[in-house]
Design a protein around this motif. Structure first.
Motif, PDB file in Angstrom:
ATOM      1  N   PRO A 146     -10.459 -51.998  23.409  1.00  0.00           N
ATOM      2  CA  PRO A 146      -9.286 -51.217  23.803  1.00  0.00           C
ATOM      3  C   PRO A 146      -8.926 -50.144  22.788  1.00  0.00           C
ATOM      4  O   PRO A 146      -9.109 -50.314  21.579  1.00  0.00           O
ATOM      5  N   VAL A 147      -8.401 -49.057  23.291  1.00  0.00           N
ATOM      6  CA  VAL A 147      -7.907 -47.985  22.439  1.00  0.00           C
ATOM      7  C   VAL A 147      -6.489 -48.319  22.014  1.00  0.00           C
ATOM      8  O   VAL A 147      -5.926 -49.340  22.402  1.00  0.00           O
ATOM      9  N   GLU A 148      -5.910 -47.464  21.209  1.00  0.00           N
ATOM     10  CA  GLU A 148      -4.542 -47.689  20.736  1.00  0.00           C
ATOM     11  C   GLU A 148      -3.594 -47.838  21.923  1.00  0.00           C
ATOM     12  O   GLU A 148      -3.688 -47.112  22.919  1.00  0.00           O
ATOM     13  N   ARG A 149      -2.669 -48.779  21.812  1.00  0.00           N
ATOM     14  CA  ARG A 149      -1.715 -49.022  22.897  1.00  0.00           C
ATOM     15  C   ARG A 149      -0.858 -47.787  23.160  1.00  0.00           C
ATOM     16  O   ARG A 149      -0.522 -47.046  22.242  1.00  0.00           O
ATOM     17  N   PRO A 164      -9.488 -50.536  28.476  1.00  0.00           N
ATOM     18  CA  PRO A 164      -9.527 -49.071  28.441  1.00  0.00           C
ATOM     19  C   PRO A 164     -10.042 -48.461  29.746  1.00  0.00           C
ATOM     20  O   PRO A 164      -9.920 -47.248  29.950  1.00  0.00           O
ATOM     21  N   ILE A 165     -10.580 -49.316  30.642  1.00  0.00           N
ATOM     22  CA  ILE A 165     -11.125 -48.809  31.911  1.00  0.00           C
ATOM     23  C   ILE A 165     -10.133 -48.988  33.054  1.00  0.00           C
ATOM     24  O   ILE A 165      -9.793 -48.032  33.756  1.00  0.00           O
ATOM     25  N   CYS A 166      -9.633 -50.220  33.232  1.00  0.00           N
ATOM     26  CA  CYS A 166      -8.755 -50.498  34.375  1.00  0.00           C
ATOM     27  C   CYS A 166      -7.287 -50.658  33.998  1.00  0.00           C
ATOM     28  O   CYS A 166      -6.429 -50.780  34.872  1.00  0.00           O
ATOM     29  N   HIS A 167      -6.991 -50.683  32.721  1.00  0.00           N
ATOM     30  CA  HIS A 167      -5.623 -50.785  32.183  1.00  0.00           C
ATOM     31  C   HIS A 167      -4.952 -52.117  32.523  1.00  0.00           C
ATOM     32  O   HIS A 167      -3.737 -52.255  32.497  1.00  0.00           O
ATOM     33  N   LYS A 168      -5.749 -53.143  32.816  1.00  0.00           N
ATOM     34  CA  LYS A 168      -5.202 -54.480  33.022  1.00  0.00           C
ATOM     35  C   LYS A 168      -5.218 -55.252  31.700  1.00  0.00           C
ATOM     36  O   LYS A 168      -5.971 -54.924  30.791  1.00  0.00           O
ATOM     37  N   ASN A 169      -4.361 -56.277  31.613  1.00  0.00           N
ATOM     38  CA  ASN A 169      -4.314 -57.075  30.399  1.00  0.00           C
ATOM     39  C   ASN A 169      -5.664 -57.742  30.127  1.00  0.00           C
ATOM     40  O   ASN A 169      -6.362 -58.143  31.062  1.00  0.00           O
ATOM     41  N   VAL A 170      -6.005 -57.866  28.845  1.00  0.00           N
ATOM     42  CA  VAL A 170      -7.296 -58.430  28.464  1.00  0.00           C
ATOM     43  C   VAL A 170      -7.106 -59.607  27.509  1.00  0.00           C
ATOM     44  O   VAL A 170      -6.042 -59.774  26.909  1.00  0.00           O
TER      45      VAL A 170
END
Length: 376
Positions: A146-149, A164-170
């Motif tokens: 992930p990139v910076e929040r 960073p692709i779908c913007h769902k929690n990981v």
């Protein structure tokens, strides 16, 4: 064997120096005795006093070529620890961090490349900060970095890390040494450059390099004066002054806390083992502890009644979580952390209780970050 430790009067450096002396090494220390670490009377600081008269001490800075040359005389190994630390402060003291962390390292390599010295190995203190948010798992996209929040999420009190692709929690994973390098602070960027520079140039002139990506190091001797780095010392100084503890975000952010003695042992393995040559290693425990647990543990151990306030405030550039996958250093170097979090905290608190109560400069540091737009 003769070892030069830059930053050898600091927290990690002094502990490494003392262990090396016990093992029969000759140690030279190059250190500028920064007031931020050692206080207004640095020559009386506990860290400096712990090594005084036990090492060949040179008061100087890694940004001076002459100081480097003086320190390098007869050195067989360099343990390069001198650095400006602290993610928040790095975001506005930019020139200072670049000068010390990058230029200071460049001067070292310039000398080793162009002049004759007896150096046979260089050990470099890198940082887990080079990983940025580290490694995560997305149900749709597998392993991601992930990139910076995003500011809008943080302002809405959504502190979770997103794919960073779908913007769902990981889901958080242990960060391995082959993970993507993408720092989210200037401090992390300088440590990344420092590490890559050293590995590249060491190979070019056949001097083995070992780099250590230290996690959150803590323990006796940690500066209680520095309000910019080390939440255990920051929280401890708050508690000792009877001030409430302000916890950023929701308190669930976490770090891999590794005890100083384990860090010193790992560092010495890099000096002594050929298997470490030209390698980068995580140094941690492989366990992440959330910040609320840290605060509650300290409050319990100090038998304090200060309030713990989860404020929802946040700092730009802060990561959410981290913990190291330490499989590589276990397998190649035989490293095994001896202290778990509770054991290390008990020793840390026992030491703090014997120290004079330091002035609490936390609020001033927050005002400084607010003025720079880095604290929300």
């Amino acid at each position: 064997m003769r070892v030069l430790i830059t930053g050898g009067a600091g927290f990690i450096g002094s502990n490494v120096a003392l262990k090396l002396i016990e093992k029969g090494y000759e140690v030279t220390v190059l250190d500028n005795l920064s007031p931020q670490i050692h206080g207004n009377n640095p020559e009386n600081s506990e860290l400096y006093m712990s090594i005084k008269d036990k090492v060949n001490f040179i008061l100087g800075t890694v940004t001076s070529k002459e100081d480097w040359k003086k320190a390098l005389k007869d050195a067989d190994v360099i343990v390069h620890l001198a650095a400006e630390t602290g993610t928040g402060q790095s975001m506005y003291e930019i020139e200072k961090y670049v000068d010390t962390n990058i230029k200071g390292t460049a001067i070292m390599w310039d000398i080793l490349t162009n002049e004759k010295y007896s150096v046979k190995k260089v050990v470099v203190a890198a940082s887990r900060a080079i990983y940025g948010e580290g490694k995560y798992y997305c149900n749709e996209h597998g392993e991601v970095y992930p990139v910076e929040r995003e500011l809008k999420d943080l302002e809405n009190k959504d502190f979770a890390v997103k794919c960073p692709i779908c913007h769902k929690n990981v889901k958080l994973l242990g960060t391995t040494e082959d993970s993507k390098i993408h720092p989210t602070s200037l401090y992390g960027l300088t440590k990344s450059v420092q590490e890559e520079m050293s590995l590249l140039l060491g190979k070019s002139i056949n001097i083995p390099v070992v780099t250590y990506r230290y996690q959150n190091v803590y323990g006796p001797g940690q500066s209680l004066k520095n309000p910019y780095t080390g939440i255990l010392s920051i929280f401890s100084t708050r508690i000792k002054n009877g001030n409430n503890i302000n916890i950023f975000e929701d308190g669930k952010e976490s770090r891999d806390f590794v005890y100083i003695s384990d860090v010193a042992d790992a560092t010495i393995l890099g000096i002594e083992k050929k298997e470490a040559n030209y390698q980068s290693f995580n140094v941690g425990t492989g366990v992440n502890i959330d910040v609320l647990t840290v605060a509650e543990t300290l409050k319990r151990l100090y038998k304090s009644d200060v309030k713990i306030e989860v404020s929802g405030n946040f700092r730009l550039g802060d990561i959410r979580h981290n913990f190291a996958d330490i499989s590589k250093i276990k397998e190649l170097l035989g490293y095994e952390p001896k202290y778990n979090f509770e054991q290390g905290m008990e020793k840390f608190v026992e030491w703090v209780n014997k120290q004079p109560v330091e002035q609490d400069n936390y609020e001033a540091s927050i005002l400084e970050m607010k003025a720079k737009g880095l604290y929300k």
